[in-house]
Every structure is written in C-alpha cells, then in structure tokens.
Design an enzyme around this catalytic site. Structure first.
Site, PDB file in Angstrom:
ATOM      1  N   VAL A   1       1.284  -0.981  -0.003  1.00 26.70           N
ATOM      2  CA  VAL A   1       0.268  -0.086  -0.100  1.00 26.70           C
ATOM      3  C   VAL A   1       0.636   1.354  -0.286  1.00 26.70           C
ATOM      4  O   VAL A   1       0.558   2.139  -1.176  1.00 26.70           O
ATOM      5  CB  VAL A   1      -1.128  -0.233   0.912  1.00 26.70           C
ATOM      6  N   ASP A   2       2.003   1.859   1.272  1.00 28.79           N
ATOM      7  CA  ASP A   2       2.917   1.847   0.835  1.00 28.79           C
ATOM      8  C   ASP A   2       3.291   2.826  -0.261  1.00 28.79           C
ATOM      9  O   ASP A   2       3.771   4.256  -0.884  1.00 28.79           O
ATOM     10  CB  ASP A   2       3.827   2.054   1.401  1.00 28.79           C
ATOM     11  N   VAL A   3       3.942   1.218  -1.393  1.00 35.39           N
ATOM     12  CA  VAL A   3       4.465   1.857  -2.300  1.00 35.39           C
ATOM     13  C   VAL A   3       3.692   1.974  -3.502  1.00 35.39           C
ATOM     14  O   VAL A   3       3.897   2.648  -4.609  1.00 35.39           O
ATOM     15  CB  VAL A   3       4.777  -0.004  -3.233  1.00 35.39           C
TER      16      VAL A   3
ATOM     17  N   VAL B   1       4.057   5.489   7.676  1.00 34.35           N
ATOM     18  CA  VAL B   1       3.153   5.223   6.457  1.00 34.35           C
ATOM     19  C   VAL B   1       4.338   3.241   6.491  1.00 34.35           C
ATOM     20  O   VAL B   1       5.125   3.715   4.709  1.00 34.35           O
ATOM     21  CB  VAL B   1       3.160   6.534   6.125  1.00 34.35           C
ATOM     22  N   SER B   2       4.139   2.395   7.082  1.00 37.84           N
ATOM     23  CA  SER B   2       5.115   1.601   7.083  1.00 37.84           C
ATOM     24  C   SER B   2       4.748   0.220   7.080  1.00 37.84           C
ATOM     25  O   SER B   2       4.288   1.116   8.226  1.00 37.84           O
ATOM     26  CB  SER B   2       6.662   1.809   6.959  1.00 37.84           C
TER      27      SER B   2
END
Length: 426
Positions: free
Chosen positions: A180-182, A424-425
């Site tokens: 999702v972060d990517v 955010v990870s």
C-alpha cells in the site's frame, strides 16, 4: 540548479527529464521517499530534510545492513541529499521554511495539521511561492480520519486487502511487502508530475493529496469494482482468481507451477499439451464462464495430469504452445530471471561517504558503488540516472547551510518529531 554543490556527477543538471526541478522532501519511511526517489532518478534534485541525530526512521530498520546502512533505507533514498533541521526549534523551522519557499515541490507525510503549526503548510508557502506544488501523504485523509495512524499493515487490514489474501480456510494475511505504501508513492509521483505540468503552463501551483486508504481501494481494481458495480463482496480464494479459470497454482511432480489461462485458445492449447483434448470440447469447460462455474472439477483433471511430470517439463512444453505458466520463484530467482531476460534489474550507484574531519563536503571521496534495484521506467531519450547512493544522515549539512534567502521563521506552537510524525510503512 546546484543548490548545495554536492552532486556526484558533473553536469548532472543536464541529465534526466526532470532536471532543474527542486524537491524539498519532508517525507520519511516509505511512501513519500519512494515517490521522491523515482523523481530523483528522473533528474529532479531532492533535498531530504531529516531530524537531527536519528533521521528517517528506516535508517534504524535493520537487519539486513549494507555498508553500515539499513537496506530498507537504501531501497528508497538514492539520488538524494540529506540535511538536518530541528523542527522543534525556531532556527530549524526557519531554515526548513526557507528551503520550502525556494522549492518547486514539497513532499510531506506528517499528521494533518502539523505542517500548519510549523508554518510549512501549503497556504502559508504559496503566498511567497505561487508556483509551488505541495504533496501531502496521509493514512486516511485530512478529514475525519486525520487522527488515525497511517501504517501499511493497518490499511491492508482496514481497507480490505487482507480479507482477500490467504487461504480460504485460514486467517487473512498481509501481502509480503508494504504494497500500500508503494502504491501510494506511485500515486503521489503521478499527482506531482501532473501538477508540475500544470504549473509550467499556468504559473500556478496546487496542493496534491494522496492517502493510503484511497490508494488501496483504487488498487483493488476488479475486486473493488465487483463490489461497487455489482454488490459482490469478494472473499479469500488462495491463489485462485474470481473471474478466470484455470488461474492458480498446481502441484507438479516436484514443485508448484502457476497457470494463468485467460483465453479459450490458451485453454485448448493447455488441454492438448496435457493430453486431454476432450476437455476443451466438454460443455462444462468450453468457455471461461463455464470453467469458472465448474472450477473444482476442472482442477482435478488438470492437477492430476500436471502431477505426473516435473515443473520444468511442463514449463517448457506449455510455454512453447503459448500457455502462460511459470514456477513460483524466490526473490533471488526472480532477479536471476530478469538478468536472463536482459532487463538489467540492478543499478550500481556511487556511494558517497561523509568527508573525513577537516575536509569540506566537496572534498568527500567516492568509494565503491552500491548495488540498488533499478528504476523500472525506461525512457529512450532521458533515461533514469544514478548519481549517488543513499546519503548518510546530514551529509550535506544542516538545512540552514543550503544557499538561499533566510525565511522569516515559522510561527505557531511547534511540535516534537515524535508528536508530529506519521509513519507510513508496515
């Protein structure tokens, strides 16, 4: 624009489609740094603003380690400069603000409202920098979800991705990377580029907002549209596909093999190779919708025959007939495959070391190169450039050392990094 004079390649500003674009990067962990690394690869100058002493959280996220750095940090921070600024102090806020007001792009992933308290919000900066493109990355948006912590694992869970991942008889599972972060980083990069293009045409900057939850829901594509358009709530199916069959992993004589049979022609070829041509004429399996309806019966026939030979035998025989299939590789095998196919998946970048005591930044030595995952975007005229490896913390000095007009200083209450940070990870 050589704002700090510390680049590893002479004339780098003439390299890359985004050369001349200055990005003030206040992002940390994964989504923001991934976006700015992609833009840096394409020629932008990225100045990474980090807290003193500790820097980006991922600098400590090891093992694994390489050249004294966490490989997590290395994976999303090449081609950047690193400066430090204590945003809890007036001097640090003033220096950060001066940089942001000169930048073409600002990227940040603090909790909503924090940049306003620091005097680094879009509305404040655009008064002096009307062309500014300002990208904010949050977990759940800046409205009712502003207070929610934005971590990849939480969004995989709360956004529904885990509910469709894993064995149907087991527990929901997360994806094996902070996907999702990517995806959010990719959306941020696209939004930034669109806004930069608009600013180039009109002279007007704008705010770009992306959040993890919305990015995930968009990335659920057919599964999400199945719900939105038809009211179908998908469930876990393991390696099966809700709309295609056979499209899953099968056991061969020695290991698993994935089949991705998406057309009737491919299915006919599969049946021929398996020595089961009659399956292609069976009304239960003649069309894809019928194969999906009778998936369990079909998979018994296919699985029994595949189990008679090793995976390599079936891989060659099926690929020779144009039937999409492949073994389930480990990551090292995946890289080996990319090398075999001439895709050049690894780039070697100069790893700039911090200068010894008594030497200036411009006198720093450049030791051996660092292996890093290549940018997957291929441009024929302005390809990605690899100027430098991930920076050491503050290797380009404090934020106030960057040439430029000093800012007037941020007003407001200020806040500690621990209070304002938004990780955010996973």
């Amino acid at each position: 624009m050589q704002h700090s004079g510390t680049h590893s390649s002479e004339g780098w500003e003439n390299e890359g489609a985004l050369s001349g674009l200055l990005i003030a990067d206040f992002g940390r962990v994964l989504a923001g740094p991934y976006a700015t690394m992609l833009l840096a690869d394409l020629g932008a100058e990225v100045i990474k603003v980090e807290r003193p002493a500790t820097g980006d959280d991922t600098r400590a996220w090891g093992p694994p380690w390489s050249d004294g750095q966490a490989t997590y940090f290395q994976g999303v921070n090449r081609n950047k400069e690193s400066v430090t600024a204590d945003l809890t102090a007036e001097e640090g806020r003033a220096a950060a603000r001066a940089l942001a007001m000169r930048a073409d792009v600002v990227v940040e992933n603090f909790r909503p409202g924090v940049m306003g308290r620091l005097g680094l919000d879009y509305d404040t900066l655009r008064e002096s920098n009307p062309r500014l493109v300002y990208c904010s990355i949050t977990g759940f948006g800046s409205g009712a979800g502003a207070a929610l912590p934005g971590y990849d694992l939480l969004v995989q869970a709360m956004g529904g991705l885990m509910s469709i991942t894993g064995d149907p008889d087991g527990d929901p599972m997360k994806v094996g990377v902070a996907l999702v972060d990517v995806i959010t980083g990719l959306h941020a990069a696209v939004g930034i580029l669109a806004a930069v293009r608009h600013a180039a045409r009109t002279g007007e900057g704008q705010r770009v907002e992306v959040n993890l939850l919305s990015s995930l829901l968009s990335a659920l594509v057919n599964q999400a549209q199945g719900y939105v358009g038809a009211g179908v709530v998908p469930l876990r199916m393991g390696n099966r596909h809700p709309s295609i069959a056979p499209y899953e992993a099968f056991r061969t004589q020695d290991r698993l093999l994935v089949l991705a049979v998406g057309t009737d022609r491919q299915f006919g070829a599969l049946c021929d190779v398996l020595g089961l041509p009659e399956l292609a004429r069976d009304p239960r399996f003649a069309t894809n919708d019928q194969r999906v309806a009778h998936r369990d019966e079909l998979c018994i026939f296919v699985g029994d025959r595949l189990g008679m030979r090793p995976a390599d035998h079936w891989f060659k025989a099926l690929m020779d007939r144009g039937v999409p299939c492949g073994p389930i590789n480990t990551i090292d095998e995946g890289f080996a495959l990319a090398v075999q196919l001439g895709l050049d998946p690894v780039a070697h970048v100069p790893q700039k070391a911090a200068p010894p005591p008594g030497l200036g930044q411009d006198e720093a030595v450049t030791p051996a190169t660092l292996a890093t995952v290549a940018n997957p975007i291929r441009l024929s005229r302005t390809p990605a450039v690899y100027r430098s490896g991930p920076p050491t913390l503050g290797q380009d000095g404090p934020a106030g050392s960057i040439p430029g007009e000093a800012g007037s200083g941020a007003s407001g209450t200020g806040a500690s990094w621990s209070e304002v940070g938004l990780g955010v990870s996973s």
